[in-house]
Scaffold this motif. Structure first.
Motif, PDB file in Angstrom:
ATOM      1  N   CYS A  11       0.840  -1.198   0.000  1.00  0.00           N
ATOM      2  CA  CYS A  11       0.000   0.000   0.000  1.00  0.00           C
ATOM      3  C   CYS A  11       0.872   1.243   0.000  1.00  0.00           C
ATOM      4  O   CYS A  11       1.675   1.459   0.896  1.00  0.00           O
ATOM      5  CB  CYS A  11      -0.927   0.046   1.215  1.00  0.00           C
ATOM      6  SG  CYS A  11      -1.894   1.587   1.220  1.00  0.00           S
ATOM      7  N   THR A  54      -0.174  -0.229  -4.371  1.00  0.00           N
ATOM      8  CA  THR A  54      -1.643  -0.233  -4.367  1.00  0.00           C
ATOM      9  C   THR A  54      -2.225   0.976  -3.643  1.00  0.00           C
ATOM     10  O   THR A  54      -1.509   1.732  -2.983  1.00  0.00           O
ATOM     11  CB  THR A  54      -2.214  -1.479  -3.641  1.00  0.00           C
ATOM     12  OG1 THR A  54      -2.083  -1.281  -2.226  1.00  0.00           O
ATOM     13  CG2 THR A  54      -1.517  -2.753  -4.055  1.00  0.00           C
ATOM     14  N   CYS A  56      -5.445   1.998  -0.837  1.00  0.00           N
ATOM     15  CA  CYS A  56      -5.715   1.644   0.554  1.00  0.00           C
ATOM     16  C   CYS A  56      -6.360   0.268   0.708  1.00  0.00           C
ATOM     17  O   CYS A  56      -7.283  -0.086  -0.013  1.00  0.00           O
ATOM     18  CB  CYS A  56      -6.653   2.695   1.134  1.00  0.00           C
ATOM     19  SG  CYS A  56      -6.941   2.509   2.895  1.00  0.00           S
ATOM     20  N   PHE A  57      -5.872  -0.517   1.686  1.00  0.00           N
ATOM     21  CA  PHE A  57      -6.469  -1.811   2.020  1.00  0.00           C
ATOM     22  C   PHE A  57      -7.490  -1.673   3.151  1.00  0.00           C
ATOM     23  O   PHE A  57      -8.083  -2.668   3.568  1.00  0.00           O
ATOM     24  CB  PHE A  57      -5.393  -2.811   2.466  1.00  0.00           C
ATOM     25  CG  PHE A  57      -4.527  -3.337   1.358  1.00  0.00           C
ATOM     26  CD1 PHE A  57      -5.060  -4.117   0.343  1.00  0.00           C
ATOM     27  CD2 PHE A  57      -3.167  -3.073   1.338  1.00  0.00           C
ATOM     28  CE1 PHE A  57      -4.265  -4.631  -0.670  1.00  0.00           C
ATOM     29  CE2 PHE A  57      -2.352  -3.578   0.325  1.00  0.00           C
ATOM     30  CZ  PHE A  57      -2.901  -4.351  -0.677  1.00  0.00           C
ATOM     31  N   VAL A  67       0.701  -7.201   1.371  1.00  0.00           N
ATOM     32  CA  VAL A  67      -0.031  -8.455   1.203  1.00  0.00           C
ATOM     33  C   VAL A  67       0.683  -9.288   0.154  1.00  0.00           C
ATOM     34  O   VAL A  67       1.076  -8.764  -0.892  1.00  0.00           O
ATOM     35  CB  VAL A  67      -1.489  -8.205   0.735  1.00  0.00           C
ATOM     36  CG1 VAL A  67      -2.300  -9.498   0.807  1.00  0.00           C
ATOM     37  CG2 VAL A  67      -2.158  -7.115   1.563  1.00  0.00           C
ATOM     38  N   TRP A  74      -0.854 -11.383   5.160  1.00  0.00           N
ATOM     39  CA  TRP A  74      -0.969  -9.933   5.378  1.00  0.00           C
ATOM     40  C   TRP A  74       0.021  -9.510   6.455  1.00  0.00           C
ATOM     41  O   TRP A  74       0.023 -10.065   7.562  1.00  0.00           O
ATOM     42  CB  TRP A  74      -2.397  -9.581   5.839  1.00  0.00           C
ATOM     43  CG  TRP A  74      -3.439  -9.765   4.781  1.00  0.00           C
ATOM     44  CD1 TRP A  74      -3.809 -10.953   4.206  1.00  0.00           C
ATOM     45  CD2 TRP A  74      -4.240  -8.742   4.165  1.00  0.00           C
ATOM     46  NE1 TRP A  74      -4.791 -10.721   3.274  1.00  0.00           N
ATOM     47  CE2 TRP A  74      -5.081  -9.389   3.223  1.00  0.00           C
ATOM     48  CE3 TRP A  74      -4.333  -7.359   4.325  1.00  0.00           C
ATOM     49  CZ2 TRP A  74      -6.008  -8.682   2.452  1.00  0.00           C
ATOM     50  CZ3 TRP A  74      -5.245  -6.661   3.551  1.00  0.00           C
ATOM     51  CH2 TRP A  74      -6.070  -7.324   2.621  1.00  0.00           C
TER      52      TRP A  74
ATOM     53  N   HIS B   7      -9.746 -11.446  -3.917  1.00  0.00           N
ATOM     54  CA  HIS B   7      -9.187 -10.097  -3.840  1.00  0.00           C
ATOM     55  C   HIS B   7      -8.914  -9.639  -5.271  1.00  0.00           C
ATOM     56  O   HIS B   7      -8.081 -10.223  -5.974  1.00  0.00           O
ATOM     57  CB  HIS B   7      -7.912 -10.111  -2.998  1.00  0.00           C
ATOM     58  CG  HIS B   7      -7.533  -8.763  -2.465  1.00  0.00           C
ATOM     59  ND1 HIS B   7      -6.866  -8.588  -1.266  1.00  0.00           N
ATOM     60  CD2 HIS B   7      -7.717  -7.511  -2.966  1.00  0.00           C
ATOM     61  CE1 HIS B   7      -6.661  -7.290  -1.061  1.00  0.00           C
ATOM     62  NE2 HIS B   7      -7.161  -6.621  -2.081  1.00  0.00           N
ATOM     63  N   THR B  50     -12.907  -8.215  -2.031  1.00  0.00           N
ATOM     64  CA  THR B  50     -12.290  -6.892  -1.865  1.00  0.00           C
ATOM     65  C   THR B  50     -11.743  -6.420  -3.207  1.00  0.00           C
ATOM     66  O   THR B  50     -11.222  -7.227  -3.971  1.00  0.00           O
ATOM     67  CB  THR B  50     -11.136  -6.978  -0.844  1.00  0.00           C
ATOM     68  OG1 THR B  50     -11.676  -7.372   0.411  1.00  0.00           O
ATOM     69  CG2 THR B  50     -10.418  -5.654  -0.678  1.00  0.00           C
ATOM     70  N   THR B  52      -9.044  -3.563  -4.870  1.00  0.00           N
ATOM     71  CA  THR B  52      -7.967  -2.624  -4.551  1.00  0.00           C
ATOM     72  C   THR B  52      -7.387  -2.096  -5.851  1.00  0.00           C
ATOM     73  O   THR B  52      -7.125  -2.876  -6.773  1.00  0.00           O
ATOM     74  CB  THR B  52      -6.859  -3.349  -3.740  1.00  0.00           C
ATOM     75  OG1 THR B  52      -7.421  -3.890  -2.548  1.00  0.00           O
ATOM     76  CG2 THR B  52      -5.738  -2.394  -3.359  1.00  0.00           C
ATOM     77  N   THR B  54      -4.351  -0.408  -8.136  1.00  0.00           N
ATOM     78  CA  THR B  54      -2.907  -0.624  -8.093  1.00  0.00           C
ATOM     79  C   THR B  54      -2.164   0.264  -9.092  1.00  0.00           C
ATOM     80  O   THR B  54      -2.771   0.918  -9.934  1.00  0.00           O
ATOM     81  CB  THR B  54      -2.535  -2.085  -8.453  1.00  0.00           C
ATOM     82  OG1 THR B  54      -2.656  -2.244  -9.871  1.00  0.00           O
ATOM     83  CG2 THR B  54      -3.398  -3.092  -7.750  1.00  0.00           C
TER      84      THR B  54
END
Lengths: 102, 102
Positions: A11, A54, A56-57, A67, A74, B7, B50, B52, B54
């Motif tokens: 992130c 990336t 935000c998780f 991750v 994680w 994910h 989820t 995300t 990137t």
């Protein structure tokens, strides 16, 4: 195409609209991403191991967040100094670093 | 913490330095990411799935690129219209969409 054996996501608080705001990027996560890239090159693991920055998780209080897929490990509060340990133990040794896992 | 069952990573060409440049973001990849988020909410899959955004995956000529882990499925040339198909067939039906795979 060749799929990486390990795909490391870091992130860096990148937003979809192009700005970079948030927690991880204030805590040196860009340096974490760069250290992974350096370690991959130093260990000649390009192709086998990929690093991608990336947005935000959603776990900012544990940032910087890293991750690793496909294993789905994680990590939280990762510092640039932790990168060598993750590469050594997890990526090359197949033993995730328990002390950094969230 | 709860790990997502799927994910979904969407390249939105986010750079580590905070800028957004590159191929995927010029090809509507931000809309692709938003459609995934909407579909996840409409299907009540938050937590289980989820999305995300990137930075670059290095496959710009096949962008917008979407990668789904832990299964490690790579999609290319994904349009906002393709998102419903991916959600229906792959995420809910466990059958990756062959025609979009790279």
């Amino acid at each position: 195409m060749n799929r990486p054996k390990h795909h490391i996501f870091v992130c860096t608080s990148s937003r979809i609209n192009g700005t970079q705001r948030g927690f991880c990027c204030t805590k040196d996560s860009a340096a974490v991403a760069r250290r992974f890239q350096e370690e991959i090159e130093e260990r000649a693991l390009e192709g086998e191991v990929t690093v991608t920055n990336t947005g935000c998780f959603g776990l900012c209080e544990k940032g910087p967040v890293v991750v690793v897929y496909p294993e789905g490990v994680w990590y939280g509060n990762v510092t640039p100094e932790d990168v060598e340990t993750i590469m050594e133990q997890h990526i090359e040794g197949d033993e995730p670093v328990q002390s950094l896992m969230i």
